[in-house]
Scaffold this motif. Sequence first.
Motif, PDB file in Angstrom:
ATOM      1  N   ILE A  49      -5.976   2.288   4.204  1.00 38.59           N
ATOM      2  CA  ILE A  49      -5.735   1.166   3.653  1.00 38.59           C
ATOM      3  C   ILE A  49      -4.065   1.358   4.225  1.00 38.59           C
ATOM      4  CG2 ILE A  49      -5.676  -0.608   2.820  1.00 38.59           C
ATOM      5  CD1 ILE A  49      -8.524   1.463   1.981  1.00 38.59           C
ATOM      6  N   GLU A  50      -3.528   0.397   5.410  1.00 38.09           N
ATOM      7  CA  GLU A  50      -1.941   0.199   5.306  1.00 38.09           C
ATOM      8  C   GLU A  50      -1.729  -0.790   4.983  1.00 38.09           C
ATOM      9  OE1 GLU A  50      -0.709   2.584   8.840  1.00 38.09           O
ATOM     10  OE2 GLU A  50      -1.514   4.253   7.850  1.00 38.09           O
ATOM     11  N   SER A  51      -0.183  -0.961   4.246  1.00 37.94           N
ATOM     12  CA  SER A  51      -0.050  -2.752   4.118  1.00 37.94           C
ATOM     13  C   SER A  51       1.228  -2.656   4.762  1.00 37.94           C
ATOM     14  CB  SER A  51       1.091  -3.093   2.877  1.00 37.94           C
ATOM     15  OG  SER A  51       1.655  -1.465   1.958  1.00 37.94           O
ATOM     16  N   GLU A  52       1.755  -3.612   5.561  1.00 30.93           N
ATOM     17  CA  GLU A  52       3.005  -3.827   6.433  1.00 30.93           C
ATOM     18  C   GLU A  52       3.539  -5.091   6.169  1.00 30.93           C
ATOM     19  OE1 GLU A  52       3.452  -5.107  11.528  1.00 30.93           O
ATOM     20  OE2 GLU A  52       2.285  -4.507  10.887  1.00 30.93           O
ATOM     21  N   ASP A  53       5.040  -4.883   6.159  1.00 33.32           N
ATOM     22  CA  ASP A  53       5.807  -6.265   5.936  1.00 33.32           C
ATOM     23  C   ASP A  53       6.493  -6.661   7.418  1.00 33.32           C
ATOM     24  OD1 ASP A  53       8.460  -7.724   5.879  1.00 33.32           O
ATOM     25  OD2 ASP A  53       8.785  -6.197   3.885  1.00 33.32           O
ATOM     26  N   PRO A  54       5.333  -8.159   7.540  1.00 32.87           N
ATOM     27  CA  PRO A  54       5.900  -8.497   8.530  1.00 32.87           C
ATOM     28  C   PRO A  54       6.838  -9.042   8.918  1.00 32.87           C
ATOM     29  CG  PRO A  54       5.550  -9.801   6.851  1.00 32.87           C
ATOM     30  CD  PRO A  54       5.383  -8.970   6.351  1.00 32.87           C
ATOM     31  N   LEU A  55       8.204  -8.424   8.317  1.00 32.19           N
ATOM     32  CA  LEU A  55       9.107  -9.337   8.705  1.00 32.19           C
ATOM     33  C   LEU A  55      10.963  -8.161   9.288  1.00 32.19           C
ATOM     34  CD1 LEU A  55      10.204 -11.624   5.696  1.00 32.19           C
ATOM     35  CD2 LEU A  55       9.067 -11.872   8.087  1.00 32.19           C
ATOM     36  N   THR A  56       9.848  -7.080   8.052  1.00 34.36           N
ATOM     37  CA  THR A  56      10.686  -5.299   9.548  1.00 34.36           C
ATOM     38  C   THR A  56       9.442  -4.775  10.127  1.00 34.36           C
ATOM     39  OG1 THR A  56       9.848  -4.822   6.978  1.00 34.36           O
ATOM     40  CG2 THR A  56      11.693  -5.897   7.479  1.00 34.36           C
ATOM     41  N   GLY A  57       8.139  -4.790   9.526  1.00 38.30           N
ATOM     42  CA  GLY A  57       7.336  -3.466  10.546  1.00 38.30           C
ATOM     43  C   GLY A  57       7.373  -2.716   9.747  1.00 38.30           C
ATOM     44  N   GLU A  58       7.648  -2.652   8.314  1.00 36.04           N
ATOM     45  CA  GLU A  58       7.600  -1.110   7.864  1.00 36.04           C
ATOM     46  C   GLU A  58       6.427  -1.427   6.867  1.00 36.04           C
ATOM     47  OE1 GLU A  58       9.430   1.039   3.775  1.00 36.04           O
ATOM     48  OE2 GLU A  58      10.388  -1.090   4.038  1.00 36.04           O
ATOM     49  N   ARG A  59       5.821   0.253   7.619  1.00 37.39           N
ATOM     50  CA  ARG A  59       4.918   0.323   6.835  1.00 37.39           C
ATOM     51  C   ARG A  59       3.877   1.891   5.621  1.00 37.39           C
ATOM     52  NH1 ARG A  59       0.312  -0.733  11.518  1.00 37.39           N
ATOM     53  NH2 ARG A  59      -1.063   0.184  10.327  1.00 37.39           N
ATOM     54  N   ARG A  60       3.570   1.184   5.186  1.00 36.97           N
ATOM     55  CA  ARG A  60       2.989   1.938   4.250  1.00 36.97           C
ATOM     56  C   ARG A  60       1.419   2.366   3.662  1.00 36.97           C
ATOM     57  NH1 ARG A  60       7.125   1.214  -1.122  1.00 36.97           N
ATOM     58  NH2 ARG A  60       8.834   1.767  -0.284  1.00 36.97           N
ATOM     59  N   HIS A  61       1.274   3.582   3.245  1.00 38.71           N
ATOM     60  CA  HIS A  61       0.395   3.628   2.948  1.00 38.71           C
ATOM     61  C   HIS A  61       0.039   3.874   1.562  1.00 38.71           C
ATOM     62  CE1 HIS A  61      -3.110   7.083   2.158  1.00 38.71           C
ATOM     63  NE2 HIS A  61      -3.606   6.411   2.438  1.00 38.71           N
TER      64      HIS A  61
END
Length: 169
Positions: A94-106
Amino acid sequence: MSDPRTPRASRVVMTESVLPGDGNPLGTAFGGRIAQWIDVAAAVACQRHCRRRVVTASMDDLHFLQPIRVGMIVELRAQVNAAYRTSMEAGVRIESEDPLTGERRHACTAFLTFVAQDEHGRPVEVPPLELENDEDRRRSLDAGERRAIRLAHARVRRERLLAEQGPKP
């Protein structure tokens, strides 16, 4: 039993948007909502593998590495890691993504066990898993180690339940 199938053939990519109704007063996603999404993604992967209905037998510990905030995009990637006689282990990242920056985190990883069933709810055999590469072999080996721990824990729980019931007359 049918022909072997690869982990690749079971892969699922599921994308969700964390809406306000998915969050708590702290502005982060409810763990239960994430667990629900994990269960769905893993079930689809297992159904793709065996082409049968499947039921969740267990979900291993779920530890969040990062909070998932309301407004984020969540991507769940699932696949079958191991197939046994009537059960399968699916892994979900499961990864989250900031929709404004595209930064992804596990955010977390989960492992679930599913059992394939016939139309009467009886367990049925699943196809073997054909491991194609070193990553598939590593995942399968790790799944076997997790399975041994699950089975040992199940034996302990069963023994404790029997001991609590006491001797039968």
